[in-house]
Design a protein around this motif. Sequence first.
Motif, PDB file in Angstrom:
ATOM      1  N   ILE A   1       0.866  -1.187   0.000  1.00 15.91           N
ATOM      2  CA  ILE A   1       0.000   0.000   0.000  1.00 15.91           C
ATOM      3  C   ILE A   1       0.895   1.227   0.000  1.00 15.91           C
ATOM      4  CG2 ILE A   1      -1.802   1.288   1.202  1.00 15.91           C
ATOM      5  CD1 ILE A   1      -2.696  -1.342   2.470  1.00 15.91           C
ATOM      6  N   THR A   2       0.751   2.060  -1.018  1.00 13.55           N
ATOM      7  CA  THR A   2       1.516   3.302  -1.100  1.00 13.55           C
ATOM      8  C   THR A   2       0.588   4.482  -0.865  1.00 13.55           C
ATOM      9  OG1 THR A   2       3.140   2.383  -2.640  1.00 13.55           O
ATOM     10  CG2 THR A   2       2.959   4.770  -2.548  1.00 13.55           C
TER      11      THR A   2
ATOM     12  N   LEU B   1       5.141  16.365   5.850  1.00 12.77           N
ATOM     13  CA  LEU B   1       4.772  15.064   5.294  1.00 12.77           C
ATOM     14  C   LEU B   1       5.827  14.602   4.302  1.00 12.77           C
ATOM     15  CD1 LEU B   1       0.978  15.612   4.485  1.00 12.77           C
ATOM     16  CD2 LEU B   1       1.946  14.462   6.480  1.00 12.77           C
ATOM     17  N   PRO B   2       6.029  13.279   4.195  1.00  9.64           N
ATOM     18  CA  PRO B   2       6.895  12.770   3.135  1.00  9.64           C
ATOM     19  C   PRO B   2       6.176  12.868   1.797  1.00  9.64           C
ATOM     20  CG  PRO B   2       5.901  10.953   4.312  1.00  9.64           C
ATOM     21  CD  PRO B   2       5.472  12.212   5.041  1.00  9.64           C
ATOM     22  N   GLU B   3       6.874  12.535   0.740  1.00 11.55           N
ATOM     23  CA  GLU B   3       6.223  12.491  -0.562  1.00 11.55           C
ATOM     24  C   GLU B   3       5.327  11.268  -0.666  1.00 11.55           C
ATOM     25  OE1 GLU B   3       7.423  11.917  -5.273  1.00 11.55           O
ATOM     26  OE2 GLU B   3       8.833  12.883  -3.907  1.00 11.55           O
ATOM     27  N   ARG B   4       5.858  10.119  -0.225  1.00 10.49           N
ATOM     28  CA  ARG B   4       5.097   8.874  -0.240  1.00 10.49           C
ATOM     29  C   ARG B   4       5.480   8.051   0.975  1.00 10.49           C
ATOM     30  NH1 ARG B   4       7.614   8.778  -4.993  1.00 10.49           N
ATOM     31  NH2 ARG B   4       8.727   6.831  -4.537  1.00 10.49           N
ATOM     32  N   THR B   5       4.553   7.202   1.399  1.00 14.52           N
ATOM     33  CA  THR B   5       4.834   6.195   2.421  1.00 14.52           C
ATOM     34  C   THR B   5       4.386   4.852   1.862  1.00 14.52           C
ATOM     35  OG1 THR B   5       4.481   7.765   4.227  1.00 14.52           O
ATOM     36  CG2 THR B   5       4.420   5.424   4.773  1.00 14.52           C
ATOM     37  N   GLN B   6       5.287   3.884   1.887  1.00 16.80           N
ATOM     38  CA  GLN B   6       4.951   2.562   1.357  1.00 16.80           C
ATOM     39  C   GLN B   6       4.967   1.525   2.473  1.00 16.80           C
ATOM     40  OE1 GLN B   6       7.325  -0.225  -1.542  1.00 16.80           O
ATOM     41  NE2 GLN B   6       6.074   1.160  -2.793  1.00 16.80           N
ATOM     42  N   ILE B   7       3.883   0.764   2.569  1.00 19.04           N
ATOM     43  CA  ILE B   7       3.745  -0.313   3.550  1.00 19.04           C
ATOM     44  C   ILE B   7       3.676  -1.615   2.780  1.00 19.04           C
ATOM     45  CG2 ILE B   7       2.361  -1.211   5.460  1.00 19.04           C
ATOM     46  CD1 ILE B   7       1.592   2.255   4.296  1.00 19.04           C
TER      47      ILE B   7
END
Length: 414
Positions: free
Chosen positions: A376-377, A387-393
């Motif tokens: 999940i991005t 905030l970051p640009e993206r967070t990936q789980i």
Amino acid sequence: MKTLIKLILIIIAILLGEQQLQAQNANNQIDSQIRIAESILEEIFKSPDSNARNFFPGGQKLVQGEYIPGIGVHFKIDISQSRFYMDRDSSKTISGSVVTKEWVEERMLEYYNGYAAQLRSVPDREQVRITYGSDTINRSVFIIGRRQEISYESPETITAWASMSDIKAYASGNLSERQFRERLTIQDISEQDERRDLNIFASVLETAMNSAETEHLRVRREPTYEYLPGYGVHYHVRVGTGSSFSFGILEDIAVDLDEADLEDFDIEIDLGDIDVDQNRFEFDLDSMDISIQRMADSMKVYAEGIRIDTAQLRQHAEQARQQAEQMRQRFELRIAERDSVDLSGDAELMMDELIQTMRDYSGTLASLEEDQLLVITLHWEGRNPSLPERTQIRIIKGDLQRGAEPEIEEIRRR
């Protein structure tokens, strides 16, 4: 005895430190090799020219590679940037894609045959995968003009993968070209069957994350996903403050440009992220950019002696430039006001809700195999520094159901 214990602890600490350093060096090597591979793939997959004039090209990278330990390297070729076409000639037909399945497969084979072995730091048991046309976030084309026929073909969506051991064996001559081709898997996933359980999980993600008691952040729309055979499912969730700009301004811009009659200028507008819904059309304010450039090679001179009034042309261009600058200043003021708010607290609440939802509902992903990935991005819209640009789980489905913690990676803004 105490001295011996201290010595043992020191030795253990040194060994652990060496292991961590080796792991870090290995990751750095893989990252460097991935960046080089991205450049190679960008050259290989340069799309053939379309007969349409693209006024609104996307600004993202064509190729994005990522390494997932235990799985391998995945390169995504993004050819679905939002585009805006304008043509005054009603006798022409716009065609949004001239790419064929054969064209894509030929270039995939070119990379695997000639360049994939350069990813030397990828373990033999892992894979190298290429997916062409899988981006589902910004797949939108908008056309303005008076024409008799409009044709837009959906882009091909193809994925291919091979194990690193087979890639190295072929490069070293231990596998023939025919043997390697038999072990390389290429699948067209353009028309793959819709998976109801994956759609339901997307709705669950949206509902759950929007139930978090956040003050500013919300999921903008139902998450999209891509299911890749032999890999797993990758969800994309767009999270923002809800500040967007309506289509009305975009339409005004198009009218102004049309009235300016700038036949000899190339006008590019980068809209950033497009949000198309049944009842609205919105785009983010953050990355909208307008540029006007003289197209010297497009000046039309006819034997009949038509004269171009260059002074009038410059006047139109200057008026358009001033209008663009005024709009940019208004956008920047609103963006600055929005980005001054600390959103890290809201982001933490949404992340907690997301992780809990993954634990509670992973069992509903019936079409996802136990050894496949759930990724999940979160795409944090805007340019807020908190905030970051993206967070990936990411986590293997079976590991998640056994109570393991997912791996979380933040991609900071550059």
